[in-house]
Design a protein around this motif. Structure first.
Motif, mmCIF file in Angstrom:
data_model
loop_
_atom_site.group_PDB
_atom_site.id
_atom_site.type_symbol
_atom_site.label_atom_id
_atom_site.label_comp_id
_atom_site.label_asym_id
_atom_site.label_seq_id
_atom_site.Cartn_x
_atom_site.Cartn_y
_atom_site.Cartn_z
ATOM 1 N N GLY A 76 46.052 25.732 54.729
ATOM 2 C CA GLY A 76 47.173 24.900 54.295
ATOM 3 C C GLY A 76 46.950 24.367 52.899
ATOM 4 N N GLU A 77 47.932 23.656 52.402
ATOM 5 C CA GLU A 77 47.891 23.130 51.039
ATOM 6 C C GLU A 77 46.703 22.200 50.824
ATOM 7 O OE1 GLU A 77 51.624 21.135 50.587
ATOM 8 O OE2 GLU A 77 52.753 23.006 50.488
ATOM 9 N N VAL A 78 46.110 22.281 49.616
ATOM 10 C CA VAL A 78 45.000 21.399 49.247
ATOM 11 C C VAL A 78 45.171 20.945 47.805
ATOM 12 C CG1 VAL A 78 43.332 22.436 50.848
ATOM 13 C CG2 VAL A 78 43.522 23.324 48.535
ATOM 14 N N PRO A 79 44.677 19.735 47.491
ATOM 15 C CA PRO A 79 44.694 19.294 46.100
ATOM 16 C C PRO A 79 43.572 19.969 45.322
ATOM 17 C CG PRO A 79 43.744 17.589 47.479
ATOM 18 C CD PRO A 79 44.204 18.690 48.402
ATOM 19 N N ALA A 80 43.785 20.170 44.045
ATOM 20 C CA ALA A 80 42.781 20.788 43.178
ATOM 21 C C ALA A 80 43.058 20.351 41.742
ATOM 22 C CB ALA A 80 42.839 22.306 43.286
ATOM 23 N N VAL A 81 42.086 20.562 40.888
ATOM 24 C CA VAL A 81 42.256 20.263 39.465
ATOM 25 C C VAL A 81 42.455 21.574 38.718
ATOM 26 C CG1 VAL A 81 41.126 19.320 37.412
ATOM 27 C CG2 VAL A 81 40.889 18.163 39.619
ATOM 28 N N ALA A 82 43.365 21.557 37.758
ATOM 29 C CA ALA A 82 43.626 22.753 36.953
ATOM 30 C C ALA A 82 43.841 22.365 35.502
ATOM 31 C CB ALA A 82 44.847 23.491 37.478
ATOM 32 N N LEU A 83 43.515 23.297 34.636
ATOM 33 C CA LEU A 83 43.841 23.202 33.222
ATOM 34 C C LEU A 83 45.301 23.633 33.116
ATOM 35 C CD1 LEU A 83 42.514 22.802 30.368
ATOM 36 C CD2 LEU A 83 42.185 25.272 30.361
ATOM 37 N N VAL A 84 46.193 22.696 32.798
ATOM 38 C CA VAL A 84 47.626 22.987 32.842
ATOM 39 C C VAL A 84 48.301 23.005 31.476
ATOM 40 C CG1 VAL A 84 47.909 22.132 35.192
ATOM 41 C CG2 VAL A 84 48.252 20.587 33.272
ATOM 42 N N ARG A 85 47.593 22.532 30.447
ATOM 43 C CA ARG A 85 48.187 22.544 29.110
ATOM 44 C C ARG A 85 47.084 22.498 28.073
ATOM 45 N NH1 ARG A 85 48.793 17.472 30.967
ATOM 46 N NH2 ARG A 85 50.845 17.815 31.824
ATOM 47 N N GLY A 86 47.426 22.866 26.883
ATOM 48 C CA GLY A 86 46.477 22.802 25.792
ATOM 49 C C GLY A 86 46.724 21.599 24.935
ATOM 50 N N PRO A 87 46.040 21.511 23.861
ATOM 51 C CA PRO A 87 45.257 22.597 23.289
ATOM 52 C C PRO A 87 43.935 22.798 24.016
ATOM 53 C CG PRO A 87 45.207 20.682 21.848
ATOM 54 C CD PRO A 87 46.142 20.350 22.973
ATOM 55 N N ALA A 88 43.679 24.073 24.329
ATOM 56 C CA ALA A 88 42.440 24.463 24.986
ATOM 57 C C ALA A 88 42.174 25.941 24.699
ATOM 58 C CB ALA A 88 42.528 24.239 26.492
ATOM 59 N N ILE A 89 40.895 26.301 24.791
ATOM 60 C CA ILE A 89 40.480 27.696 24.631
ATOM 61 C C ILE A 89 39.646 28.066 25.844
ATOM 62 C CG2 ILE A 89 39.180 29.348 23.228
ATOM 63 C CD1 ILE A 89 39.661 27.463 20.820
ATOM 64 N N VAL A 90 39.932 29.236 26.432
ATOM 65 C CA VAL A 90 39.185 29.721 27.593
ATOM 66 C C VAL A 90 38.595 31.101 27.301
ATOM 67 C CG1 VAL A 90 40.555 28.377 29.240
ATOM 68 C CG2 VAL A 90 41.253 30.704 28.688
ATOM 69 N N ASN A 91 37.521 31.417 27.997
ATOM 70 C CA ASN A 91 36.850 32.707 27.847
ATOM 71 C C ASN A 91 37.542 33.742 28.728
ATOM 72 O OD1 ASN A 91 35.125 34.927 27.986
ATOM 73 N ND2 ASN A 91 33.286 33.668 27.937
ATOM 74 N N ARG A 92 38.071 34.768 28.117
ATOM 75 C CA ARG A 92 38.816 35.795 28.869
ATOM 76 C C ARG A 92 37.970 36.487 29.927
ATOM 77 N NH1 ARG A 92 39.801 41.395 26.568
ATOM 78 N NH2 ARG A 92 41.641 40.864 27.703
ATOM 79 N N HIS A 93 36.669 36.563 29.717
ATOM 80 C CA HIS A 93 35.795 37.256 30.663
ATOM 81 C C HIS A 93 35.500 36.421 31.906
ATOM 82 C CE1 HIS A 93 35.315 40.404 27.739
ATOM 83 N NE2 HIS A 93 35.006 39.490 26.834
ATOM 84 N N ASP A 94 35.820 35.125 31.863
ATOM 85 C CA ASP A 94 35.592 34.249 33.004
ATOM 86 C C ASP A 94 36.862 33.947 33.784
ATOM 87 O OD1 ASP A 94 32.848 34.041 32.547
ATOM 88 O OD2 ASP A 94 33.105 32.376 31.151
ATOM 89 N N LEU A 95 37.990 34.513 33.375
ATOM 90 C CA LEU A 95 39.230 34.315 34.114
ATOM 91 C C LEU A 95 39.278 35.250 35.314
ATOM 92 C CD1 LEU A 95 41.870 33.931 31.260
ATOM 93 C CD2 LEU A 95 40.655 32.150 32.535
ATOM 94 N N VAL A 96 39.863 34.758 36.398
ATOM 95 C CA VAL A 96 39.945 35.529 37.648
ATOM 96 C C VAL A 96 41.415 35.836 37.917
ATOM 97 C CG1 VAL A 96 39.495 35.480 40.129
ATOM 98 C CG2 VAL A 96 37.902 34.360 38.545
ATOM 99 N N PHE A 97 41.703 37.103 38.152
ATOM 100 C CA PHE A 97 43.050 37.545 38.492
ATOM 101 C C PHE A 97 43.039 38.102 39.900
ATOM 102 C CE2 PHE A 97 43.162 37.590 33.906
ATOM 103 C CZ PHE A 97 44.436 37.134 33.619
ATOM 104 N N GLY A 98 44.066 37.770 40.672
ATOM 105 C CA GLY A 98 44.193 38.330 42.014
ATOM 106 C C GLY A 98 44.592 39.790 41.946
ATOM 107 N N GLY A 99 44.192 40.553 42.950
ATOM 108 C CA GLY A 99 44.547 41.964 42.995
ATOM 109 C C GLY A 99 43.905 42.750 41.869
ATOM 110 N N THR A 100 44.588 43.783 41.427
ATOM 111 C CA THR A 100 44.094 44.622 40.338
ATOM 112 C C THR A 100 45.196 44.763 39.282
ATOM 113 O OG1 THR A 100 44.777 46.584 41.565
ATOM 114 C CG2 THR A 100 42.462 45.941 41.743
ATOM 115 N N PRO A 101 45.381 43.733 38.468
ATOM 116 C CA PRO A 101 46.439 43.799 37.456
ATOM 117 C C PRO A 101 46.112 44.821 36.371
ATOM 118 C CG PRO A 101 45.108 41.850 37.122
ATOM 119 C CD PRO A 101 44.630 42.486 38.399
#
Length: 121
Positions: A76-101
């Motif tokens: 069921g639904e759970v609270p979590a923290v997310a980065l929702v706006r910038g300015p911010a920079i993230v490492n593309r190699h550490d991002l997780v995508f569901g499935g096989t985009p």
């Protein structure tokens, strides 16, 4: 000898952010077991978040945030923290995508994140 495998750490994808109290928010994860760095989409009907899915038509087809830490919403639904706006920079190699985009879908997700001020490098 036992081999230990270390998984992703909360916020391990983050390279830089302006002010954590501005760029992060507590959100609600609708479903799934998600790892830190999971790219999220926002469900239009509920305002909750789920793993980005380029094939969806419920709002999660557009990448809008990155999950900060692990979230288990399998029961069921759970609270979590997310980065929702910038300015911010993230490492593309550490991002997780569901499935096989495809590469095109990943590039489109990166562009959508940039629209909310999250630059992928």
């Amino acid at each position: 000898m036992t081999t230990l495998v270390e998984g992703p750490h909360p916020g391990g994808f983050l390279v830089w952010e302006a002010f954590r109290d501005y760029t992060r928010e507590t959100i609600t994860i609708a479903s799934g077991t998600l790892e830190p760095g999971t790219v999220l989409g926002k469900i239009t009907a509920s305002g909750n978040y789920a793993a980005h899915d380029p094939d969806a038509t419920d709002g999660t087809e557009t990448a809008v945030a990155v999950l900060w830490g692990k979230a288990d919403a399998s029961a069921g639904e759970v609270p979590a923290v997310a980065l929702v706006r910038g300015p911010a920079i993230v490492n593309r190699h550490d991002l997780v995508f569901g499935g096989t985009p495809s590469e095109a879908e990943i590039t489109a997700a990166h562009a959508a994140l940039l629209d909310v001020g999250i630059r992928v490098r």
